[in-house]
Design a protein around this motif. Structure first.
Motif, PDB file in Angstrom:
ATOM      1  N   LEU A 222      36.475  34.899 -22.239  1.00 55.00           N
ATOM      2  CA  LEU A 222      36.935  35.985 -21.541  1.00 55.00           C
ATOM      3  C   LEU A 222      36.334  37.137 -22.127  1.00 55.00           C
ATOM      4  CD1 LEU A 222      40.719  35.384 -20.914  1.00 55.00           C
ATOM      5  CD2 LEU A 222      38.793  35.275 -19.404  1.00 55.00           C
ATOM      6  N   THR A 223      36.144  37.014 -23.641  1.00 51.74           N
ATOM      7  CA  THR A 223      35.452  38.111 -24.097  1.00 51.74           C
ATOM      8  C   THR A 223      33.834  38.386 -23.958  1.00 51.74           C
ATOM      9  OG1 THR A 223      36.919  37.564 -26.208  1.00 51.74           O
ATOM     10  CG2 THR A 223      34.543  39.023 -26.680  1.00 51.74           C
ATOM     11  N   ALA A 224      33.415  37.294 -23.773  1.00 51.11           N
ATOM     12  CA  ALA A 224      32.023  37.509 -23.188  1.00 51.11           C
ATOM     13  C   ALA A 224      31.788  37.911 -21.787  1.00 51.11           C
ATOM     14  CB  ALA A 224      31.155  36.106 -23.063  1.00 51.11           C
ATOM     15  N   TYR A 225      32.852  37.573 -20.927  1.00 51.43           N
ATOM     16  CA  TYR A 225      32.818  37.915 -19.509  1.00 51.43           C
ATOM     17  C   TYR A 225      33.116  39.577 -19.498  1.00 51.43           C
ATOM     18  CZ  TYR A 225      33.324  33.096 -18.134  1.00 51.43           C
ATOM     19  OH  TYR A 225      32.953  32.009 -18.093  1.00 51.43           O
ATOM     20  N   LEU A 226      34.070  40.016 -20.402  1.00 51.89           N
ATOM     21  CA  LEU A 226      34.497  41.376 -20.351  1.00 51.89           C
ATOM     22  C   LEU A 226      33.835  42.380 -21.427  1.00 51.89           C
ATOM     23  CD1 LEU A 226      38.438  40.838 -20.230  1.00 51.89           C
ATOM     24  CD2 LEU A 226      36.824  41.508 -18.249  1.00 51.89           C
ATOM     25  N   SER A 227      32.911  41.674 -22.223  1.00 43.17           N
ATOM     26  CA  SER A 227      32.159  42.585 -23.006  1.00 43.17           C
ATOM     27  C   SER A 227      31.594  43.818 -22.420  1.00 43.17           C
ATOM     28  CB  SER A 227      31.380  41.641 -24.223  1.00 43.17           C
ATOM     29  OG  SER A 227      30.357  40.841 -23.308  1.00 43.17           O
ATOM     30  N   GLY A 228      30.799  43.600 -21.543  1.00 44.81           N
ATOM     31  CA  GLY A 228      30.017  44.857 -20.709  1.00 44.81           C
ATOM     32  C   GLY A 228      30.790  46.056 -20.435  1.00 44.81           C
ATOM     33  N   ILE A 229      32.037  45.461 -19.655  1.00 43.90           N
ATOM     34  CA  ILE A 229      32.903  46.384 -19.070  1.00 43.90           C
ATOM     35  C   ILE A 229      33.333  47.222 -20.541  1.00 43.90           C
ATOM     36  CG2 ILE A 229      35.236  46.786 -18.098  1.00 43.90           C
ATOM     37  CD1 ILE A 229      34.625  44.545 -16.291  1.00 43.90           C
ATOM     38  N   LEU A 264      30.821  55.770 -16.098  1.00 45.21           N
ATOM     39  CA  LEU A 264      31.819  55.068 -15.716  1.00 45.21           C
ATOM     40  C   LEU A 264      31.340  54.589 -14.268  1.00 45.21           C
ATOM     41  CD1 LEU A 264      34.609  57.928 -16.351  1.00 45.21           C
ATOM     42  CD2 LEU A 264      34.687  55.629 -17.244  1.00 45.21           C
ATOM     43  N   LEU A 265      30.426  55.017 -13.641  1.00 48.63           N
ATOM     44  CA  LEU A 265      30.001  54.810 -12.304  1.00 48.63           C
ATOM     45  C   LEU A 265      29.883  53.081 -11.972  1.00 48.63           C
ATOM     46  CD1 LEU A 265      27.480  57.556 -11.331  1.00 48.63           C
ATOM     47  CD2 LEU A 265      29.502  57.011 -10.037  1.00 48.63           C
ATOM     48  N   PRO A 266      29.375  52.398 -13.036  1.00 48.06           N
ATOM     49  CA  PRO A 266      29.227  50.859 -12.676  1.00 48.06           C
ATOM     50  C   PRO A 266      30.578  50.404 -12.657  1.00 48.06           C
ATOM     51  CG  PRO A 266      27.642  51.548 -14.629  1.00 48.06           C
ATOM     52  CD  PRO A 266      28.773  52.806 -14.125  1.00 48.06           C
ATOM     53  N   LEU A 267      31.563  50.890 -13.237  1.00 48.99           N
ATOM     54  CA  LEU A 267      32.902  50.025 -13.155  1.00 48.99           C
ATOM     55  C   LEU A 267      33.444  49.825 -11.838  1.00 48.99           C
ATOM     56  CD1 LEU A 267      34.511  51.680 -16.406  1.00 48.99           C
ATOM     57  CD2 LEU A 267      32.935  49.797 -16.107  1.00 48.99           C
ATOM     58  N   PRO A 268      33.401  50.727 -10.783  1.00 45.25           N
ATOM     59  CA  PRO A 268      33.776  50.256  -9.604  1.00 45.25           C
ATOM     60  C   PRO A 268      33.284  49.041  -8.964  1.00 45.25           C
ATOM     61  CG  PRO A 268      33.957  52.611  -9.697  1.00 45.25           C
ATOM     62  CD  PRO A 268      33.251  51.994 -11.011  1.00 45.25           C
ATOM     63  N   PHE A 269      32.028  49.004  -9.184  1.00 45.68           N
ATOM     64  CA  PHE A 269      31.272  48.004  -8.807  1.00 45.68           C
ATOM     65  C   PHE A 269      31.583  46.525  -9.171  1.00 45.68           C
ATOM     66  CE2 PHE A 269      27.688  44.654  -9.737  1.00 45.68           C
ATOM     67  CZ  PHE A 269      27.119  44.891  -8.125  1.00 45.68           C
ATOM     68  N   GLN A 270      32.247  46.451 -10.362  1.00 43.14           N
ATOM     69  CA  GLN A 270      32.646  45.341 -11.120  1.00 43.14           C
ATOM     70  C   GLN A 270      33.960  44.589 -10.035  1.00 43.14           C
ATOM     71  OE1 GLN A 270      31.513  43.436 -13.358  1.00 43.14           O
ATOM     72  NE2 GLN A 270      30.057  45.298 -13.975  1.00 43.14           N
ATOM     73  N   LEU A 271      34.716  45.494  -9.389  1.00 43.80           N
ATOM     74  CA  LEU A 271      35.732  45.093  -8.546  1.00 43.80           C
ATOM     75  C   LEU A 271      34.976  44.462  -7.403  1.00 43.80           C
ATOM     76  CD1 LEU A 271      37.906  48.335  -8.441  1.00 43.80           C
ATOM     77  CD2 LEU A 271      38.187  46.352  -9.896  1.00 43.80           C
ATOM     78  N   MET A 272      33.871  44.566  -7.164  1.00 45.18           N
ATOM     79  CA  MET A 272      33.218  43.481  -6.001  1.00 45.18           C
ATOM     80  C   MET A 272      33.070  42.359  -6.346  1.00 45.18           C
ATOM     81  SD  MET A 272      30.704  46.708  -4.853  1.00 45.18           S
ATOM     82  CE  MET A 272      29.727  45.889  -3.504  1.00 45.18           C
ATOM     83  N   THR A 277      30.450  39.516  -9.894  1.00 47.47           N
ATOM     84  CA  THR A 277      30.194  40.359 -10.960  1.00 47.47           C
ATOM     85  C   THR A 277      31.237  39.883 -12.190  1.00 47.47           C
ATOM     86  OG1 THR A 277      32.373  41.454 -10.263  1.00 47.47           O
ATOM     87  CG2 THR A 277      30.483  42.594  -9.513  1.00 47.47           C
ATOM     88  N   ASP A 278      31.154  40.771 -13.290  1.00 48.89           N
ATOM     89  CA  ASP A 278      31.824  40.224 -14.491  1.00 48.89           C
ATOM     90  C   ASP A 278      33.488  39.798 -14.283  1.00 48.89           C
ATOM     91  OD1 ASP A 278      29.647  41.069 -15.699  1.00 48.89           O
ATOM     92  OD2 ASP A 278      30.395  42.908 -16.586  1.00 48.89           O
ATOM     93  N   LEU A 279      33.888  40.800 -13.579  1.00 53.56           N
ATOM     94  CA  LEU A 279      35.419  40.354 -13.234  1.00 53.56           C
ATOM     95  C   LEU A 279      35.551  38.826 -12.331  1.00 53.56           C
ATOM     96  CD1 LEU A 279      37.201  43.616 -12.339  1.00 53.56           C
ATOM     97  CD2 LEU A 279      37.130  42.384 -14.581  1.00 53.56           C
ATOM     98  N   TYR A 280      34.482  38.805 -11.517  1.00 56.37           N
ATOM     99  CA  TYR A 280      34.611  37.522 -10.676  1.00 56.37           C
ATOM    100  C   TYR A 280      34.514  36.231 -11.610  1.00 56.37           C
ATOM    101  CZ  TYR A 280      32.319  33.254  -8.716  1.00 56.37           C
ATOM    102  OH  TYR A 280      31.994  32.006  -8.508  1.00 56.37           O
TER     103      TYR A 280
END
Length: 418
Positions: A222-229, A264-272, A277-280
């Protein structure tokens, strides 16, 4: 002693012993994840499969492994075929006295970045520090709502070319830092990782392949997945704090505000999550799915075929039945997640492609045409500079998307043929 088959591959008989490469094993729910970290290849096996790997790794012959499994489980196992499967995965180093040809491992990005040099990236205190920084920025924004960024903050200069070029430079720098965060945390967990350009629908992205992280503990995954965010949020929080030290309206304040919005602009893209994306990957890990995207896509295709081949739509085509449902082969917890994700996948993809057709393509074409018309001796130096900047930046991104898509498509086709 083993014989060779007609295709010069070592023959596997009941007395054959094999030597395995260094493999990592981790239990996950009712299965075991077995993989070879150096090649970033892994597979999910039932308990009997993991036990067979253990026995073969201890030097047991094929026949002895089969007898041991039969004695422990009361079932018969095709250990010979199992060894062939392990060989195809690249897990077998030697069959009898014959070495198995081994492909070169994938090249890692920044190979000089050794795990011991970046082990602090997985320290439990690091998420706490990120949380403290984020909380401090939230308090500042609550007390100073005038610091909340808006789209006008990107227009920090009256010259469009300066805004466009500086925004592109800052955006790609942040993107590189985002992916570097994935690479560093994965490397700290012992996963090589590789950064490269990729495409997600109409988006040009930089992505980090950290295949093999599935063998690490959940906290490390989870740390590796969420580190970019976490990096984007940390940069944005630091910029909020820096804004309090600059005067409103100054050049430094405008630059910091523009950088804040770009972070901040790339963060909404993570919801896709339908674009992986990372959140996937976080969602896939938490739901316990092996291939949420692939299984979701297969289920969506099944539903589409069933709709098209219904008797009232195409009476003469073979009817697709529930027996053809690929999700029925999945465990119940995966089946539910895959079916729900397939809806998100179809709706999200359709929305993105529609937006591209209706907005993105017409806008890009209009901007490129306007920029082309703005070139020439009849226009001033400023107009020519702005037009050239638009053509180089916007046109370059579109060309880079096409080249990246074609290159990755060819690589995928080659892997499929092999």
């Amino acid at each position: 002693m083993t014989d060779t088959a007609a295709d010069d591959q070592p023959r596997i008989d009941p007395s054959t012993r094999v030597r395995l490469h260094d493999l990592a094993v981790r239990r996950d729910r009712d299965e075991w994840i077995v993989g070879r970290p150096s090649t970033r290849t892994f597979v999910a096996l039932p308990a009997a499969g993991a036990r067979a790997v253990e026995l073969l790794g201890e030097g047991c012959s094929v026949a002895r492994t089969a007898r041991t499994l039969r004695a422990e489980t009361g079932e018969e196992f095709e250990v010979t075929e199992f060894v062939k499967d392990l060989t195809a995965l690249g897990f077998v180093a030697r069959i009898g006295d014959r070495p198995v040809p081994d492909a070169a491992p994938p090249r890692a990005s920044l190979p000089w970045l050794r795990p011991h040099r970046v082990r602090l990236a997985l320290h439990p205190a690091l998420p706490v520090l990120v949380g403290v920084l984020l909380a401090a920025a939230a308090v500042v924004l609550f007390r100073r709502p005038d610091l909340v960024p808006g789209y006008r903050d990107l227009l920090w200069s009256p010259h469009g070319s300066v805004v466009l070029l500086s925004g592109a430079a800052a955006g790609w720098t942040l993107l590189l830092a985002h992916e570097l965060a994935h690479l560093v945390t994965a490397r700290a967990a012992g996963v090589p990782g590789r950064m490269r350009l990729g495409t997600r629908l109409q988006f040009l992205v930089m992505q980090t392949d950290i295949s093999g992280i599935e063998l690490a503990p959940r906290r490390h995954r989870l740390t590796a997945y969420l580190s970019g965010i976490a990096l984007n949020l940390s940069v944005a929080s630091s910029l909020v704090l820096a804004l309090t030290l600059t005067g409103t309206g100054t050049t430094a304040h405008r630059l910091l505000a523009a950088a804040l919005l770009l972070a901040l602009l790339p963060l909404p893209f993570q919801l896709m999550v339908f674009t992986r994306t990372d959140l996937y990957f976080v969602l896939q890990d938490l739901t316990g799915c092996r291939d949420l995207y692939g299984d979701g896509l297969a289920y969506a295709r099944y539903r589409w075929r069933r709709l098209l081949r219904a008797p009232r739509v195409r009476p003469r085509t073979p009817r697709v039945t529930r027996a053809d449902d690929p999700s029925t082969r999945l465990p119940p917890h995966e089946r539910r997640a895959v079916r729900l994700y397939s809806v998100v996948l179809v709706v999200g993809t359709a929305a993105c492609l529609t937006f591209m057709a209706v907005v993105t393509i017409p806008l890009d074409v209009a901007l490129l045409v306007r920029a082309a018309r703005g070139l020439g001796p009849e226009h001033g130096l400023a107009r020519n500079a702005d037009s050239a900047a638009v053509l180089v930046t916007l046109g370059g991104i579109n060309v880079l998307w096409l080249v990246t898509w074609w290159r990755n498509r060819r690589a995928t086709d080659r892997r499929t043929r092999r």
